[in-house]
Write an enzyme that holds these catalytic residues in place. Structure first.
Site, PDB file in Angstrom:
ATOM      1  NE  ARG A   5      -2.804   7.838  -2.480  1.00  0.00           N
ATOM      2  CZ  ARG A   5      -3.113   6.765  -3.065  1.00  0.00           C
ATOM      3  NH1 ARG A   5      -3.231   6.803  -4.437  1.00  0.00           N
ATOM      4  NH2 ARG A   5      -3.609   5.756  -2.321  1.00  0.00           N
TER       5      ARG A   5
ATOM      6  NE  ARG B 124      -6.474  -6.904  -1.852  1.00  0.00           N
ATOM      7  CZ  ARG B 124      -6.996  -6.176  -0.842  1.00  0.00           C
ATOM      8  NH1 ARG B 124      -7.865  -6.447  -0.148  1.00  0.00           N
ATOM      9  NH2 ARG B 124      -6.518  -4.920  -0.522  1.00  0.00           N
TER      10      ARG B 124
ATOM     11  CG  HIS C 212      -1.891   0.824   1.088  1.00  0.00           C
ATOM     12  ND1 HIS C 212      -1.838   2.475   1.067  1.00  0.00           N
ATOM     13  CD2 HIS C 212      -3.283   0.710   0.910  1.00  0.00           C
ATOM     14  CE1 HIS C 212      -2.946   2.906   0.920  1.00  0.00           C
ATOM     15  NE2 HIS C 212      -4.084   1.893   0.709  1.00  0.00           N
TER      16      HIS C 212
END
Ligand SMILES: Cc1cc2nc3c(=O)[nH]c(=O)nc-3n(C[C@H](O)[C@H](O)[C@H](O)COP(=O)(O)OP(=O)(O)OC[C@H]3O[C@@H](n4cnc5c(N)ncnc54)[C@H](O)[C@@H]3O)c2cc1C
Ligand code: SF4
Ligand code: SF4
Ligand code: FES
Lengths: 234, 531
Positions: free
Chosen positions: B243, B359, B227
């Protein structure tokens, strides 16, 4: 900065003692406990998981108040102890098996689910109650346990309320029947549970609402009845 | 007694499997390291995918997932996930799952990389509420819970799983638990990166290490999702929302160096390169203003203040990319069967091939429900044949624990070395990888494995010994790290979350799954082309 931690081990000569430790004020209490374990004393015992206030593992008491260690900064002279009411296993770790059993006794689940779509308002009715992380801080703070170990307790009653008022619940009465004994009428409405809940849940308020639900189903407060029969003699 | 179903792990996958077993009338026990609702599932915030929005469809969901998998996603598994997701949401509704609503419908939000709002959520507490809804229902259904028990080994006899051995943490004793079928649902291994991971404590892949020792196969262990924006202090995740709302990524010189809205992979790499150059990196939201931050990003604000020690209204938040989710795990087929009969794997611990090389956000919770229920169903069909006696594995593990306790205070403590290995994994087997560095990391991990017998615990008590648990986790961490590094080294290409500086391009020859297994203590690696 120095804090005190209550150490407990059943096999030691004096099983329970406060020990002083140097800590870093820039870190959370949990991060300090981890550093102490890894660098100072590997026998220091506590529970942890998410370090972000959602798994409920790290609840304990600081100066008598229930707290999540991962969401708390340390302060000079803090006294750190395990949760109250629950049986201490070792140091800051408590036994939770029996307190979790209140969930079964209280019937904290959907009893007869109906296929009804929830609206935004319906969901909001159960939103706060379903934030519960089962940290058991409320359980630890509840004075009823001094006299009645069978009390269902704040987190279970809040959870029962959450399923009872869920629009999808087709069996309301079944919930009420299970919480009248050692339940809603035993609460002193002191409000401690709400003060200590890290998720802003107020079980006392839910218990009050459950009481009025119970009246709707023909139950009345047995404590009020006993006032009646004894007159005003106190 | 012999259980019908032993489920190890109480997260979304384990509880879904356990409930299905009870629905089918089986006797089910769920084992957890701590208490059931302490599982890492509680940390998931974003949501879980199901194509409910107008214009969305299981087909689109399937295509998006396969696309993110970069050529090595398993189509059949993805098809199943996508086509069972709506029914999974309906099932959760019947259990009382309090999904957020929009009008009279379940609300959905967009998660990174997908152009439609597909993730069902419950405020920022999706995983928490899902876990507790499943837990309440499991109790209602009479699932038996064995809390504070640590999985040590899988018992295998005649090539079939018979049960597991466990450390009773509270008592410091070893016991065996026998069952017709064993479902391993112990979660992922991003915790092998220690401080450099968003994961909950102790997520080092205990289940993976146990089945690897028992002879089962692992798959795609090189694929670890990082991440891009976690707090430097303790790796808590600062969500993409910051963000999305206009937060800027800047370096210590105040320069912007990357498009903030690019993919997680690219962003993580760009940030990591700055860190490698010795620069600090920050997420700056100061320009968004106090009103906006307090109303739209309250969680971020609170976490940055408490854990990061910064005031995001006034100063930029120091961040770094950290390990978040692991695509690899126990190799299982569409029926969640591992390579050992009667042993199943499901959830983050397993590799069904659904995620391929990366994923998609919101797919793991859904995977836990869909495949968890399927695992429970398949495992319920098993008729066990083992006898009720003490197995070799139990004897061996008892010896291990007794030896560790008896030698307490003698060996060197593991903690310092553990921290060093975790940092090494982050630097050499993390976001950017390279042959020589992987060799170095592997050599170090193997050296630590060899020297482990000279290490020891400092706490000799039987009573709730968390020092002992840490030692066992460290042993597993090293085994899992060895497997992951071996696969990273073997895959000489870049694909999805796996980036090799020395092989920066995707290579069609590697449109394959890596497979790992152990024989006589030796680790083997092979690649199998995607069907
Ligand atoms: C911060 C964060 C945010 C996330 N957000 C999302 C999201 O928005 N959407 C999404 O889909 N996914 C998200 N994920 C990923 C998702 O949460 C996980 O992949 C998923 O919850 C894994 O569930 P699980 O059932 O496989 O295992 P877990 O929930 O990890 O549970 C593992 C269980 O195994 C037990 N266990 C482990 N080791 C042992 C042992 N040795 N002995 C006994 N028991 C053991 C544990 O006690 C626990 O009960 C997020 C993850 C993180 C960390
Ligand atoms: S309000 Fe009731 S439940 Fe809450 S702490 Fe007081 S007595 Fe206990
Ligand atoms: S109601 Fe609050 S204090 Fe009580 S267990 Fe739940 S989260 Fe903890
Ligand atoms: S560690 Fe999870 S609530 Fe504190």
């Amino acid at each position: 900065m120095v804090i005190e931690i209550r150490r407990y081990h059943r096999d030691q000569d004096s099983p329970s003692t406060f020990v002083q430790y140097k800590v870093d004020p820039e870190k959370t209490l949990l991060d300090n406990l981890i550093t102490l374990k890894e660098e100072v004393d590997p026998t220091l015992t506590f529970s942890r998981g998410c370090r972000s206030g959602v798994c409920g593992s790290c609840a304990l008491r600081v100066n008598g108040e229930e707290r999540l260690a991962c969401m708390t900064r340390v302060q000079e002279g803090d006294r750190v102890e395990p949760l109250s009411v629950l049986t201490v296993i070792r140091d800051l770790v408590v036994e939770r098996e029996s307190s979790l059993e209140t969930l079964d006794r209280g019937g904290a689940f959907l009893m007869d689910p109906q296929e009804i779509p929830l609206s935004e308002e319906d969901e909001r009715l159960i939103e706060r109650q379903s934030d519960c992380i089962l940290c058991e801080s409320c359980f630890s703070s509840c004075p009823v346990y001094e006299t009645n170990p069978h009390f269902l307790g704040p987190f279970t009653l809040t959870r029962v309320y959450r399923y009872l008022v869920d629009k999808r619940e087709g069996e309301k009465r079944g919930h009420i029947d299970r919480i009248v004994e050692n339940g809603i009428w035993d609460c002193t409405l002191c409000g401690r549970c709400g003060e200590v809940c890290p998720m802003g849940i107020d079980p006392k308020n839910d218990i009050l609402l459950l009481q009025s639900w119970a009246s709707r189903y023909g139950y009345s407060n047995p404590q009020m009845a006993s006032f009646g029969s004894y007159g005003l003699e106190f | 007694m012999i259980w019908d179903l032993i489920v190890v792990g109480s997260g979304v996958a384990g509880l879904s499997a356990a409930i299905r077993g009870r629905e089918l009338g089986r006797r089910v026990v769920v084992v957890a390291k701590g208490y059931p609702t302490q599982a890492q599932t509680a940390m998931a915030q974003g949501g879980m995918n199901a194509p409910l929005s107008p214009g969305d469809s299981p087909e689109r969901y399937e295509e998006d997932t396969l696309k993110a998998g970069k050529g090595i996603g398993e189509r059949e598994a993805v098809h199943l996930l996508a086509h069972r997701s709506i029914e999974a949401i309906q099932w959760l509704e019947r259990l009382g799952m309090p999904f957020s609503r929009h009008g009279n419908r379940i609300a959905q939000r967009r998660l990174g990389g997908v152009p439609v709002a597909r993730a069902c959520y419950a405020q920022d507490y999706t995983g928490l509420k899902l876990l507790h809804t499943l837990y309440d229902h499991a109790r209602k259904r009479g699932v038996h819970f064995l809390n504070n028990h640590f999985l040590l080994s899988c018992i295998v006899e005649g090539g079939e799983a018979r049960g597991v051995t466990l450390l009773d943490i509270g008592e410091g004793s070893v016991r065996q638990l026998l069952g017709s079928a064993v479902v391993v649902a112990t979660g992922g291994y991003a915790g092998i990166y220690g401080k450099f991971s968003t994961n909950s404590h102790g997520m080092v892949g205990d289940g993976i290490a146990a089945v690897l020792r028992a002879g089962a196969k692992l798959r795609d262990m090189e694929f670890v999702q990082f991440h891009p924006t976690a707090l430097v202090q303790n790796s808590l995740l600062i969500s993409e929302a910051a963000r999305g709302a206009g937060g800027k990524i800047i370096n210590g010189d105040g320069e912007r160096f990357v498009d903030e809205l690019t993919t997680r992979d690219r962003l993580a790499r760009a940030i990591y390169e700055q860190l490698e150059m010795g620069k600090k990196v920050y997420l700056d939201i100061t320009h968004l203003g106090e009103d906006f931050i307090l109303s739209e990003l309250p969680q971020e604000y609170r976490l940055a203040r408490l854990h990061g020690g910064v005031d995001p209204l006034k100063e930029p938040i120091p961040i770094r990319p950290v390990a978040h989710y692991t695509m690899g795990g126990i190799e299982v087929d569409l029926e969640l069967r591992s390579s050992i009969p009667n042993l199943f794997g499901v959830g983050e611990v397993a590799s069904t091939g659904v995620h391929g090389a990366n994923r998609l956000g919101g797919n793991s919770l859904m995977e836990g429900v869909v495949f968890g229920r399927r695992a429970g169903e398949r495992a319920s069909e098993v008729e066990g044949s083992g006898g009720e006696r003490e197995y070799e594995e139990t004897e061996r593990d008892r010896h291990l624990i007794e030896t560790l306790l008896a030698r307490s205070g003698e060996g060197e403590s593991i903690y310092r070395e553990m921290g060093e290995v975790q940092e090494l994994l982050y630097r050499k087997g993390g976001i950017v990888r390279e042959e020589g560095e992987l060799d170095g990391a592997l050599a170090k991990v193997r050296q630590c494995q060899e020297e482990l017998p000279s290490k020891g615990i400092g706490d000799g008590s039987r009573l709730y010994n968390t020092d002992l648990v840490a030692f066992l986790e460290y042993r597993n961490m090293l085994d899992v790290a060895e497997a992951a590094l071996t696969a990273m080294k073997g895959r000489r290409e870049s694909r999805g979350a796996h980036y090799r500086r020395d092989y920066p391009e995707e290579d069609r020859d590697f449109q394959a799954h890596s497979t790992l297994w152990k024989d006589n203590g030796v680790l083997y690696l092979d690649f199998k082309r995607v069907s």
